[in-house]
Design an enzyme around this catalytic site. Sequence first.
Site, PDB file in Angstrom:
ATOM      1  CG  HIS A   7      -2.158  -1.104   1.108  1.00 50.04           C
ATOM      2  ND1 HIS A   7      -2.713  -1.209   0.125  1.00 50.04           N
ATOM      3  CD2 HIS A   7      -2.011  -2.181   1.935  1.00 50.04           C
ATOM      4  CE1 HIS A   7      -3.535  -2.301   0.426  1.00 50.04           C
ATOM      5  NE2 HIS A   7      -3.136  -3.017   1.444  1.00 50.04           N
ATOM      6  CG  HIS A  33      -3.905  -0.113   5.038  1.00 47.40           C
ATOM      7  ND1 HIS A  33      -5.133  -0.648   4.919  1.00 47.40           N
ATOM      8  CD2 HIS A  33      -3.455   0.000   4.004  1.00 47.40           C
ATOM      9  CE1 HIS A  33      -5.483  -0.506   3.554  1.00 47.40           C
ATOM     10  NE2 HIS A  33      -4.172   0.100   3.181  1.00 47.40           N
ATOM     11  CG  ASP A  34       1.254  -1.894   3.596  1.00 52.82           C
ATOM     12  OD1 ASP A  34       0.754  -2.245   2.450  1.00 52.82           O
ATOM     13  OD2 ASP A  34       1.905  -0.850   3.389  1.00 52.82           O
ATOM     14  CG  HIS A  35      -2.252  -7.340   4.353  1.00 52.70           C
ATOM     15  ND1 HIS A  35      -3.149  -7.826   4.699  1.00 52.70           N
ATOM     16  CD2 HIS A  35      -2.741  -6.191   3.516  1.00 52.70           C
ATOM     17  CE1 HIS A  35      -4.294  -7.176   4.175  1.00 52.70           C
ATOM     18  NE2 HIS A  35      -3.828  -6.158   3.690  1.00 52.70           N
TER      19      HIS A  35
END
Length: 131
Positions: A7, A33-35
């Site tokens: 992202h 949010h970012d994995h």
Amino acid sequence: MYSNGKHGEFKELQQLLLDILIDNNVAMWFNGHDHDLQHFAIDRSTKTLVTHDDATNRDRTDTSSTLLHSFTSGAGSKTGRGFPGKLKSVYQMDLPGFMSVKVRDDTASVSLFDYMGAHLHTHDLKRPAER
């Protein structure tokens, strides 16, 4: 705010929040949010990212805590996307995992673990000096 994950960094959030966090002497910022699992350290005076060695050294020796730390723990979902971003980071790992935070008096310790509970990274820091 900062991410090397899929992202990417969120410049609009940096513009909106970075000065507020610095002006209010915030020591740590947590987000998802970012994995993946990521750790960034921002120099409060220059608003630039610093490396692992610089962050570790400054947090051990600098009583004024000149860094703002940003931690991402979004690795409970789809991982394996890699790190297309090239920002300086203290630590990053593209594995499923979780984060543990211990806060005591004027110190904090943030640890990252993989999905099996194996320790990956720990960073200890002091409370920023009052302004």
